[in-house]
Structures are given as C-alpha cells and as structure tokens.
Scaffold this active site. Structure first.
Site, mmCIF file in Angstrom:
data_model
loop_
_atom_site.group_PDB
_atom_site.id
_atom_site.type_symbol
_atom_site.label_atom_id
_atom_site.label_comp_id
_atom_site.label_asym_id
_atom_site.label_seq_id
_atom_site.Cartn_x
_atom_site.Cartn_y
_atom_site.Cartn_z
ATOM 1 C CE LYS A 132 -114.557 97.091 9.009
ATOM 2 N NZ LYS A 132 -114.090 98.380 8.474
ATOM 3 C CG HIS A 150 -108.597 96.984 -1.888
ATOM 4 N ND1 HIS A 150 -109.691 97.791 -1.677
ATOM 5 C CD2 HIS A 150 -107.996 96.850 -0.677
ATOM 6 C CE1 HIS A 150 -109.756 98.111 -0.386
ATOM 7 N NE2 HIS A 150 -108.738 97.552 0.239
ATOM 8 C CE LYS A 157 -108.171 94.660 10.095
ATOM 9 N NZ LYS A 157 -108.597 94.441 8.730
ATOM 10 C CD GLU A 178 -105.216 97.839 2.801
ATOM 11 O OE1 GLU A 178 -105.209 98.653 3.735
ATOM 12 O OE2 GLU A 178 -106.242 97.570 2.141
ATOM 13 C CG HIS A 214 -110.006 101.965 2.909
ATOM 14 N ND1 HIS A 214 -108.700 102.189 3.278
ATOM 15 C CD2 HIS A 214 -110.145 100.609 2.862
ATOM 16 C CE1 HIS A 214 -108.090 101.023 3.445
ATOM 17 N NE2 HIS A 214 -108.929 100.054 3.207
ATOM 18 C CG HIS A 251 -113.747 101.460 -0.881
ATOM 19 N ND1 HIS A 251 -114.363 101.281 0.332
ATOM 20 C CD2 HIS A 251 -112.782 100.516 -0.944
ATOM 21 C CE1 HIS A 251 -113.775 100.282 0.975
ATOM 22 N NE2 HIS A 251 -112.815 99.807 0.229
ATOM 23 C CD GLU A 284 -115.362 101.077 10.549
ATOM 24 O OE1 GLU A 284 -114.790 100.066 10.134
ATOM 25 O OE2 GLU A 284 -115.753 101.990 9.822
ATOM 26 C CG ASN A 286 -112.446 102.279 6.566
ATOM 27 O OD1 ASN A 286 -112.291 101.418 5.721
ATOM 28 N ND2 ASN A 286 -113.322 102.183 7.540
ATOM 29 N NE ARG A 342 -132.124 82.376 10.925
ATOM 30 C CZ ARG A 342 -133.018 81.396 10.901
ATOM 31 N NH1 ARG A 342 -132.775 80.271 11.548
ATOM 32 N NH2 ARG A 342 -134.145 81.544 10.256
ATOM 33 N NE ARG A 401 -112.348 96.725 11.906
ATOM 34 C CZ ARG A 401 -112.552 95.438 11.825
ATOM 35 N NH1 ARG A 401 -113.178 94.812 12.812
ATOM 36 N NH2 ARG A 401 -112.157 94.746 10.772
HETATM 37 P P1 NAD Z 1 -107.309 89.218 -4.544
HETATM 38 O O1 NAD Z 1 -107.951 88.367 -3.562
HETATM 39 O O2 NAD Z 1 -108.055 89.547 -5.800
HETATM 40 O O3 NAD Z 1 -105.896 88.583 -4.917
HETATM 41 C C1 NAD Z 1 -105.088 89.234 -5.867
HETATM 42 C C2 NAD Z 1 -104.666 88.271 -6.997
HETATM 43 O O4 NAD Z 1 -103.633 87.407 -6.532
HETATM 44 C C3 NAD Z 1 -105.776 87.356 -7.474
HETATM 45 O O5 NAD Z 1 -105.666 87.188 -8.870
HETATM 46 C C4 NAD Z 1 -105.478 86.048 -6.766
HETATM 47 O O6 NAD Z 1 -106.016 84.917 -7.407
HETATM 48 C C5 NAD Z 1 -103.985 86.047 -6.788
HETATM 49 N N1 NAD Z 1 -103.329 85.262 -5.767
HETATM 50 C C6 NAD Z 1 -103.697 85.107 -4.480
HETATM 51 N N2 NAD Z 1 -102.758 84.448 -3.799
HETATM 52 C C7 NAD Z 1 -101.785 84.146 -4.675
HETATM 53 C C8 NAD Z 1 -100.536 83.489 -4.568
HETATM 54 N N3 NAD Z 1 -100.076 83.056 -3.395
HETATM 55 N N4 NAD Z 1 -99.789 83.336 -5.680
HETATM 56 C C9 NAD Z 1 -100.218 83.827 -6.867
HETATM 57 N N5 NAD Z 1 -101.369 84.501 -7.032
HETATM 58 C C10 NAD Z 1 -102.139 84.646 -5.938
HETATM 59 O O7 NAD Z 1 -106.900 90.640 -3.916
HETATM 60 P P2 NAD Z 1 -106.272 91.047 -2.513
HETATM 61 O O8 NAD Z 1 -105.427 92.224 -2.797
HETATM 62 O O9 NAD Z 1 -105.706 89.907 -1.808
HETATM 63 O O10 NAD Z 1 -107.552 91.507 -1.674
HETATM 64 C C11 NAD Z 1 -108.331 92.610 -2.083
HETATM 65 C C12 NAD Z 1 -109.714 92.446 -1.507
HETATM 66 O O11 NAD Z 1 -109.634 92.451 -0.091
HETATM 67 C C13 NAD Z 1 -110.660 93.556 -1.891
HETATM 68 O O12 NAD Z 1 -111.878 93.000 -2.286
HETATM 69 C C14 NAD Z 1 -110.823 94.351 -0.617
HETATM 70 O O13 NAD Z 1 -112.072 94.984 -0.531
HETATM 71 C C15 NAD Z 1 -110.650 93.292 0.430
HETATM 72 N N6 NAD Z 1 -110.217 93.798 1.731
HETATM 73 C C16 NAD Z 1 -110.907 93.420 2.818
HETATM 74 C C17 NAD Z 1 -110.506 93.842 4.060
HETATM 75 C C18 NAD Z 1 -111.216 93.348 5.280
HETATM 76 O O14 NAD Z 1 -110.958 93.859 6.370
HETATM 77 N N7 NAD Z 1 -112.079 92.378 5.159
HETATM 78 C C19 NAD Z 1 -109.386 94.675 4.200
HETATM 79 C C20 NAD Z 1 -108.689 95.038 3.051
HETATM 80 C C21 NAD Z 1 -109.116 94.590 1.816
HETATM 81 N N1 GLY Z 2 -109.764 97.189 6.470
HETATM 82 C C1 GLY Z 2 -110.531 97.953 7.404
HETATM 83 C C2 GLY Z 2 -110.958 97.195 8.606
HETATM 84 O O1 GLY Z 2 -110.708 96.025 8.747
HETATM 85 O O2 GLY Z 2 -111.580 97.769 9.464
#
Ligand code: NAD
Ligand code: GLY
Length: 359
Positions: free
Chosen positions: A140, A262, A224, A182, A245, A249, A234, A242, A118, A238
């Site tokens: 998030k 992404h 942010k 972003e 997005h 998405h 949100e 998006n 939990r 907030r």
């Molecule tokens: P990812 O986590 O898939 O990383 C991209 C690629 O880079 C992967 O293959 C990873 O293994 C590789 N990688 C990571 N660090 C590395 C490094 N230092 N050197 C070499 N390779 C490396 O993608 P991302 O773009 O980091 O994140 C996208 C995800 O984040 C999506 O799922 C999206 O929905 C999510 N997201 C979440 C929020 C939030 O607020 N929580 C906001 C934006 C995006």
């Molecule tokens: N990436 C959108 C949020 O964090 O609200």
C-alpha cells in the site's frame, strides 16, 4: 537473521529481518535490475543512515532526494520533489527507488515508484518500528489529502524489504510506542495467542529487549504477509488490517497531520472499536479492559484528545476507503483475536462511544 516471504506469485518478495543488515550489498543488489538507483529519505533519517546505505550500493549509479520530515509533508506537492529529481537526473524506467525511513517515506517512495513512467521497481528499508512491522509490507503506497488520510495512492509491491533492527536504537520512545500499537493490532485482529504473549512481554518490549523485539517484528510481519498473500488488493479480509483505522485516521486528520502520531491514533481507535463492540454485545467488558491495559503498558494514549469534537470525528469517518454506498463499515471485534468488518452497528451507540471516549 530471519527471512520471511510475501507469497504473491510473480510479485513475491522476501522480508529480511535482523541486526547489522544495513550496509550489506547482498540484501539489496540482487533485487536491483539496472544501474540507476534513487534513494529517498528525510532530513532526520538521512544523516543517520544514508551513507551506510550508499556504501552497500557502490556498484550502482546512485542519487538521493531528501524530503522534509513529518506526516504533514506526506502530500502530492512534496511527492513532486521525487519526480523532479528523477527527471533532472534522467532516470529511466528500469531505475529502482529505495525508501529509507519510516512509513511516511515508505508510502511516498512507493507511490512515486508506482507512478514514475507508469511504474518502476522499489525497495523498502524501514527504519521505524511501525514501518518494520506494518507499512513496508503489503504494497500500500500513497499520500494524504487535506480532506482524508491516505486517500491518494496505489498498490505497488516492493522488490524486497530490509529491516535492520539496529536502526531502531535511534528511534524516540514515543515513536517506538507508536509502532507497538500496530503490533498489538495483529494480536487483536487474528492472533489471540500473540496477544497473550504481548501481555506477558509488554515490559520487555517497552525496554526494547532485543529477543522480544525480534520475535514481535517477525510475528507481525508473518501475520501481515499471510493476510496480504490471501487478499492483496483488499477485496475482503485485508480490511481487517484496518482495525482501529477509521477512528484513528479521523483523529489524525481532525487534529492536523502530525499532531497525534499514526500509531497513537490507531491505539485509541482500537480501544474505541473494542468499546463499540462491547456496546453491541459482541465483546466482554473484561476483553475491553485487557485492550485498555495493554495500550497503557505499551505507553500509548488510549482516549480521544480533547482538541477534536465528536461531530468532527463522525464527519471525518465518512471519508474512509471502506465506505460503501455511503455506509461507514468498521472493523469490530467478536473476541480478542477475532475481528470482522461490519456496517451493522447502531449509529447511536457509535456516538455514545465517541462521547465517552475522552479522558
Ligand atoms: P514516520 O515515517 O513519520 O516516522 C516517525 C519519525 O521517526 C519521523 O520523524 C522519522 O523521521 C523518524 N525516524 C524514522 N526512522 C528513524 C530512526 N531509525 N531513528 C530516529 N528517527 C527515525 O512515521 P511512521 O510511524 O514510521 O509511519 C507512519 C506512516 O505510515 C503514516 O503516514 C501511515 O499512514 C503510514 N502507514 C502505512 C501503512 C501501509 O500499509 N502502507 C501501514 C501503516 C502505516
Ligand atoms: N495497514 C493496512 C494494510 O496494509 O492493509
């Protein structure tokens, strides 16, 4: 080294940004309350940075779980691997989880931490540009469902965020540009001055100039953090984070997770949001052109990939967390740096923007 703060009362936490931070215990140890620490990473990042991270945790009882790499593995089934490891190793509810990786690892680790017994604490060590400027901050967490992106999740704030900018040296160019999408988002949604700075410094950013990059990361995180501090869950503003997005998405889900990155999908989505805003009479043609230009300058795709149809996109846009009473609400633009959330747009104009949104 720069320290920013996310101001959330008892859930406040620091964001450390700088070069050479990984491996230094002082950025992790004070944020870990008990002995047990589970590091979560993936098959790409672990060989690069797991040992260095473990070296900073010598005083703790550590274990690690290495997930498969890719957006297509961001689901409940793979999430279970983290719970399997926590239970097998008999981790208790004072244990800390640490996410070492990009946004996928960060979102999954955070969600595992939100659910395990939990709720247990967790720390973000983002290693992609996208994760350093966006996903690691704000709490998030979650996973994808085959019918919709990030549809299963929770709000769960980390104890601290540790951005070692050196980790970006191993990031592929395509992933680096995806992170810049972003960064552009922050300029567009509420920081026109930053947008103008990005236009002037696009070449330096793409060349990974350390000064330009450090400034872009700090400013994005600060923007942010300010939004999250005002509207953690949100309720209203907030949602502006998006921007692009709902379109993005739908592109990601429509093409199959992991095909369009992404950040790339968000870039295309921001162009489509700008074009719809222009059609509605809210944004000038010149502003749309500036958005189109900056996407190109950051080496990002700016049109919908041919593999996904308009009907599919419109159907997928219905599955969005901003949908209210069946109405798809979109973040649109009144000017560069001035975004707003609305359902007051023409469905005909939306279809037209999508139809004309291909290369
Ligand atoms: P990812 O986590 O898939 O990383 C991209 C690629 O880079 C992967 O293959 C990873 O293994 C590789 N990688 C990571 N660090 C590395 C490094 N230092 N050197 C070499 N390779 C490396 O993608 P991302 O773009 O980091 O994140 C996208 C995800 O984040 C999506 O799922 C999206 O929905 C999510 N997201 C979440 C929020 C939030 O607020 N929580 C906001 C934006 C995006
Ligand atoms: N990436 C959108 C949020 O964090 O609200």
């Amino acid at each position: 080294m720069k320290t920013l703060h996310v101001d959330l009362g008892s859930r406040s936490y620091p964001i450390f940004i700088g070069s050479g931070l990984l491996g230094k215990p002082e950025y992790l140890a004070p944020y870990i309350k008990a002995k047990q620490v589970m590091l979560v990473s993936n098959t790409t990042v672990a060989p690069l940075y797991l040992d260095k991270t473990l070296a900073a945790l010598a005083d703790f009882q550590t274990a690690s779980v290495i997930l498969p790499d890719g957006e297509e593995y961001k689901n409940l089934q793979v999430l279970n691997q983290i719970f399997d490891e926590l239970l097998t190793q008999r981790f208790d509810r004072r244990a800390t989880l640490i996410a070492l990786g990009g946004g996928v690892v960060g979102d999954m680790t955070g969600f595992a931490a939100a659910c395990y017994q939990r709720g247990v604490p967790f720390i973000q060590i983002p290693t992609t540009l996208l994760a350093q400027v966006d996903s690691s901050v704000g709490g998030k967490t979650g996973v994808n469902h085959p019918l919709g992106k990030n549809m299963i999740g929770a709000f769960h704030q980390p104890q601290c965020v540790l951005c070692d900018t050196d980790t970006l040296n191993t990031l592929e160019d395509r992933q680096f540009s995806a992170g810049l999408a972003e960064v552009i988002k922050y300029g567009l949604l509420g920081d026109a001055e930053f947008f103008a700075w990005l236009e002037q410094n696009a070449a330096q950013l793409v060349a990974r100039d350390p000064h330009a990059l450090a400034y872009a990361i700090e400013r994005s995180c600060q923007d942010k953090a300010d939004v999250v501090a005002k509207d953690e869950l949100e309720a209203d503003m907030r949602a502006l984070l998006n921007l692009g997005h709902t379109f993005g998405h739908a592109i990601e889900t429509g093409m199959g997770y992991g095909v369009c990155l992404h950040g790339e999908a968000i870039g295309i989505g921001m162009y489509l949001a700008a074009e719809l805003s222009r059609q509605q009479g809210w944004l000038t043609q010149e502003a749309v052109k500036r958005i189109d230009n900056i996407l190109q300058a950051m080496r990002l795709p700016n049109r919908i990939p041919p593999q996904v149809t308009v009907d599919k996109l419109l159907q997928l846009m219905q599955v969005d967390k901003k949908v209210r009473d069946g109405q798809v609400r979109l973040v649109l633009l009144k000017a560069l740096g001035n975004a707003f959330l609305t359902s007051d747009y023409s469905a005909t104009a939306l279809r037209e923007v999508l139809l004309n949104g291909y290369a």
